[in-house]
Design an enzyme around this catalytic site. Structure first.
Site, mmCIF file in Angstrom:
data_model
loop_
_atom_site.group_PDB
_atom_site.id
_atom_site.type_symbol
_atom_site.label_atom_id
_atom_site.label_comp_id
_atom_site.label_asym_id
_atom_site.label_seq_id
_atom_site.Cartn_x
_atom_site.Cartn_y
_atom_site.Cartn_z
ATOM 1 N N PHE A 113 8.693 -6.590 -7.784
ATOM 2 C CA PHE A 113 7.481 -6.076 -8.408
ATOM 3 C C PHE A 113 7.443 -6.539 -9.860
ATOM 4 C CE2 PHE A 113 4.686 -2.770 -10.221
ATOM 5 C CZ PHE A 113 3.598 -2.987 -9.385
ATOM 6 N N ASP A 184 15.942 -0.837 -6.616
ATOM 7 C CA ASP A 184 14.640 -0.208 -6.786
ATOM 8 C C ASP A 184 14.166 0.305 -5.428
ATOM 9 O OD1 ASP A 184 11.933 0.435 -7.139
ATOM 10 O OD2 ASP A 184 11.658 -1.064 -8.700
ATOM 11 N N TYR A 209 5.393 8.889 -6.337
ATOM 12 C CA TYR A 209 3.982 9.069 -5.980
ATOM 13 C C TYR A 209 3.585 8.297 -4.721
ATOM 14 C CZ TYR A 209 3.861 4.798 -8.863
ATOM 15 O OH TYR A 209 4.127 3.567 -9.410
ATOM 16 N N LYS A 210 4.504 7.573 -4.114
ATOM 17 C CA LYS A 210 4.190 6.867 -2.876
ATOM 18 C C LYS A 210 4.581 7.746 -1.687
ATOM 19 C CE LYS A 210 5.071 2.394 -5.130
ATOM 20 N NZ LYS A 210 3.687 1.999 -5.404
ATOM 21 N N ARG A 356 -3.052 -4.674 2.785
ATOM 22 C CA ARG A 356 -1.868 -3.852 3.021
ATOM 23 C C ARG A 356 -2.239 -2.541 3.722
ATOM 24 N NH1 ARG A 356 1.810 -2.580 -1.965
ATOM 25 N NH2 ARG A 356 0.015 -1.212 -2.383
#
Length: 397
Positions: A113, A184, A209-210, A356
């Site tokens: 990322f 990560d 938050y995912k 996605r």
């Protein structure tokens, strides 16, 4: 056995929406507004500043960190919550470089990322000690680790395609070469079983938050292996990481263990939302979540490939090599995704051409998968994506 009908009822999902974007932002757990109302009215409202002691606010980063520790295979007392994922990446990487002072290479891959890479670049500039960020193709990452590697910085699941690294092999290779590993877990925690302790990770970081459904801007977490926790020197020496924050000493003395990875005042409302969101995991076996995710992903891939020949699978075909999301490539993927959203199926888009879809069994079942495939098939067959409104780019894609 996990009851997914029960877990679905835990979420306050909009009527008529098929939500396939939990890999970007989890939906609202119904317990969160109740908890926030309690914290705001009965704690902040009635206790005001005494809530730090009376409501236990000061200990929340560690207490909630222990709840996350259970989901990532970490021991109690090794995870703390607070700040953002970018901050936690910076802390972990700076600590790793400090523990390997004679080495100059940070190894990562081109599928990582961008924020992780940006933080590494910024740290290199500020240290000005000759470090370099060495990027390889994801498939060549293991071979890139050598005797000059100080740290391996790797996101387990590619945010675009869902490709999953073999962390056991990467950690073993890094340690064999004397390097430290920052893992990560942004697209791993809550998506499938993780074992940071068993695999020997030195540091692990992640957002909440995912798949952990704690809401936009929810705090991140950091894990430090117990054997390193009292050896790391915090690069961000904030007052909450001090050995005695309320002594107000002018000189910094690092706290003990994971506490030294705290930085500033903890965001109590956000941590309270996270704490409430984590309640669903008391009812869940992560092995069941993973098995259901694979089954639903396979169903989705088969359906899309049968009905939408213009789309090309971007995710690995082998489910063992992907996380809990599926990605398809399409030249007009942004517009097609906007058409889906307009019809009540929410996924998202990543440049240049990736659509996605997060497959999250806590609130997505076979019926939603089949209906999403049918809506996508209709959009592709009729070229509904070609309306001008669907091509207009928003600030967030």
């Amino acid at each position: 056995m996990t009851d997914f009908a029960k877990t679905r009822a835990f979420f306050d999902l909009p009527e008529g929406i098929i939500y396939l974007d939990g890999n970007s932002l989890g939906p609202l757990p119904s317990a969160v507004p109740v908890r926030l109302d309690h914290v705001m009215r009965l704690e902040w409202g009635e206790m005001v500043i005494t809530g730090w002691n009376r409501a236990g606010w000061i200990d929340m980063p560690r207490r909630v960190g222990d709840r996350i520790a259970r989901l990532i295979g970490a021991a109690p007392g090794t995870v703390v919550v607070g700040d953002t994922l970018s901050i936690k990446v910076y802390q972990a990487l700076a600590s790793a470089l400090d523990l390997r002072p004679d080495r100059r290479k940070i190894v990562s891959d081109s599928g990582n990322f961008p924020t992780d890479l940006y933080m590494a670049e910024g740290l290199i500039r500020s240290l000005d000690r000759g470090h370099e960020l060495s990027l390889s193709a994801p498939e060549n990452l293991e071979a890139a680790i050598d005797e000059d590697t100080a740290a391996l910085l790797v996101t387990e699941v590619d945010y675009r395609t869902g490709r999953r690294h073999d962390m056991a092999r990467l950690i073993a290779k890094a340690h064999q070469k004397g390097a430290l590993v920052i893992w990560d877990l942004a697209h791993s925690a809550g998506a499938f079983p993780v074992d940071v302790s068993g695999l020997g990770a030195d540091f692990a970081v992640g957002c909440t938050y995912k798949y952990l459904n704690a809401g936009p801007g929810a705090p991140a977490f950091i894990y430090v292996a117990p054997e390193l926790a009292d050896r790391v020197t915090p690069a961000l020496s904030g007052w909450m990481g001090h050995e005695a924050p309320f002594a107000f000493d002018l000189d910094y003395r690092a706290g003990h263990g994971i506490d030294r990875m705290r930085v500033g005042t903890p965001p109590i409302l956000q941590i309270a939302a996270l704490d409430a969101a984590l309640d669903v995991w008391d009812e869940v076996d992560l092995a069941d979540v993973r098995a259901q995710s694979v089954a639903l992903s396979e169903r989705f891939i088969a359906g899309v490939e049968a009905a939408c020949p213009d789309l090309t699978l971007a995710s690995p075909r082998d489910p063992a090599r992907r996380g809990s999301q599926v990605a398809f490539r399409f030249e007009h993927g942004y517009a097609a995704m906007q058409a889906m959203i307009a019809r009540g199926v929410i996924g998202d888009f990543r440049a240049p051409d990736i659509m996605r879809f997060g497959i999250t069994p806590l609130y997505v079942g076979a019926d939603e998968i089949d209906r999403a495939v049918g809506i996508l098939a209709e959009i592709m067959a009729t070229r509904a994506w070609d309306e001008p409104a669907y091509h207009r780019r928003e600030a967030v894609t």
